[in-house]
Write an enzyme that holds these catalytic residues in place. Structure first.
Site, short mmCIF file in Angstrom:
data_model
loop_
_atom_site.label_atom_id
_atom_site.label_comp_id
_atom_site.label_asym_id
_atom_site.label_seq_id
_atom_site.Cartn_x
_atom_site.Cartn_y
_atom_site.Cartn_z
N HIS A 213 0.86 -1.17 0.00
CA HIS A 213 0.00 0.00 0.00
C HIS A 213 0.90 1.22 0.00
O HIS A 213 1.92 1.27 0.71
CB HIS A 213 -0.94 0.00 1.20
CG HIS A 213 -2.10 -0.94 1.01
ND1 HIS A 213 -2.82 -1.47 2.07
CD2 HIS A 213 -2.68 -1.43 -0.12
CE1 HIS A 213 -3.79 -2.26 1.61
NE2 HIS A 213 -3.72 -2.25 0.29
N ASP B 174 1.16 4.17 1.18
CA ASP B 174 1.62 4.93 2.34
C ASP B 174 2.76 4.23 3.08
O ASP B 174 3.29 4.79 4.04
CB ASP B 174 0.46 5.23 3.30
CG ASP B 174 -0.29 4.00 3.77
OD1 ASP B 174 -0.34 3.01 3.03
OD2 ASP B 174 -0.85 4.03 4.88
N HIS B 175 3.15 3.06 2.59
CA HIS B 175 4.27 2.34 3.20
C HIS B 175 5.49 2.23 2.29
O HIS B 175 6.53 1.74 2.74
CB HIS B 175 3.82 0.95 3.66
CG HIS B 175 2.86 1.01 4.80
ND1 HIS B 175 3.21 0.76 6.11
CD2 HIS B 175 1.54 1.34 4.83
CE1 HIS B 175 2.16 0.91 6.89
NE2 HIS B 175 1.13 1.25 6.13
N ASP C 1 0.16 -2.86 9.22
CA ASP C 1 -1.30 -2.80 9.10
C ASP C 1 -1.94 -4.17 9.29
O ASP C 1 -1.57 -5.14 8.61
CB ASP C 1 -1.69 -2.26 7.73
CG ASP C 1 -1.22 -0.82 7.52
OD1 ASP C 1 -0.41 -0.34 8.32
OD2 ASP C 1 -1.69 -0.20 6.55
N HIS D 285 0.15 4.94 13.03
CA HIS D 285 -0.66 4.73 11.82
C HIS D 285 -2.06 5.32 12.01
O HIS D 285 -3.07 4.71 11.70
CB HIS D 285 -0.74 3.24 11.47
CG HIS D 285 -1.17 2.98 10.05
ND1 HIS D 285 -2.48 2.70 9.72
CD2 HIS D 285 -0.47 2.97 8.89
CE1 HIS D 285 -2.56 2.51 8.42
NE2 HIS D 285 -1.35 2.67 7.89
#
Length: 302
Positions: free
Chosen positions: A63, A65-66, A209, A267
């Site tokens: 994803h 955002d990582h 996550d 997060h």
């Protein structure tokens, strides 16, 4: 020093002066980068991270955002003349993504880039004093957590006791290896009499996550410092479950079940401008909880 510095603690978007996920783990001379969200380079500059000491990068999942900060970091390494090899551990397809970007820009890196695909739980890096292993967490796509754990520390000799018992220096290494010393007349001098207490090994677990999953507690049993995502406050636990994320209370419950020494939560969803309620909720379940604050360094210890 065994510690972690938070570079980004937000989910999905850079907002409220918070940035997507990235952390640097320190152990002696080693620096490890864990995830590389948008803005990671800027945060490295802001917090004076010695980025050239990073040899290993761990990407938990694909994803954006990582890992959206990774292409820029890799090309900046090239522009700054890096020549040392760099290893990237990630789920499949990251190599193809990076290769396409480099090819489109006609960029040739002046250093060797090694991609290691994570396909199962186990040890990824085995250095002299520390190992890094991965474990599966439970998200919408393949996603991994990472465990940083010291190896057993060598015995240290007590110089005063060595003199008292007249132990020859030629036997010191055998004492460190766990042998007792036997004198010429057959007297056994126990190694415990000649050595100092060995400090316990320390560990840090990064849980990327994940929906609330109690199996993670077993994988992180007795860890000294546990980072666990807490995207939402607990009144949004249904939304968290639907999006395969966790709440502040759920993160604390995992820390409690794992018998962790300390919990960091991060997060955070961009819907929250302030974060005080997160730590309040989590501490009601697991008192030794802190927010993962950007720029802060957390020492890992018993």
């Amino acid at each position: 020093m065994f510690a972690v510095t938070i570079l980004g603690n937000n989910s999905a978007l850079p907002m409220h002066d918070r940035h997507p996920t990235a952390q640097v783990v320190y152990y002696d001379e080693h620096l490890f980068l864990v995830d590389c969200g948008e803005g990671t380079q800027i945060q490295m500059n802001r917090y004076k991270i010695r980025r050239n000491r990073i040899r290993y990068i761990f990407i938990s999942h694909l994803h954006g955002d990582h890992y959206f900060g990774l292409p820029g970091l890799l090309t900046s390494y090239g522009l700054n003349g890096r020549t040392e090899d760099l290893w990237i551990f990630s789920p499949p397809l990251l190599r193809e993504i990076i290769d396409i970007q480099l090819q489109a820009a006609d960029t040739v890196l002046p250093y060797s880039l090694h991609f290691v695909v994570i396909e199962k739980e186990g040890i990824l890096v085995d250095e002299k004093k520390i190992t890094v292993s991965c474990f599966a967490v439970n998200h919408r796509i393949p996603c991994w957590g990472f465990m940083f754990k010291e190896k057993n520390k060598p015995l240290k000799l007590d110089s005063e006791k060595l003199r008292k018992y007249a132990i020859p220096s030629s036997f010191y290494q055998r004492l460190k290896a766990g042998e007792d010393y036997i004198t010429k007349d057959g007297m056994v001098i126990k190694k415990e009499w000649l050595t100092l207490p060995v400090p316990p090994v320390e560990s840090y677990a990064y849980c990327a996550d994940t929906v609330y999953d109690e199996s993670i507690a077993e994988k992180c049993k007795a860890v000294d410092l546990l980072y666990h995502e807490a995207t939402y406050l607990d009144d949004q636990k249904e939304k968290a479950a639907g999006r395969m994320h966790s709440t502040s209370v759920q993160a604390a419950a995992i820390a409690l079940k794992a018998n962790a020494g300390k919990l960091l939560i991060g997060h955070f969803s961009s819907r929250y401008e302030t974060l005080d309620d997160f730590v309040t909720e989590a501490r009601a379940v697991f008192p030794n909880t802190d927010l993962a604050i950007e720029g802060a360094t957390y020492i890992i210890h018993k």
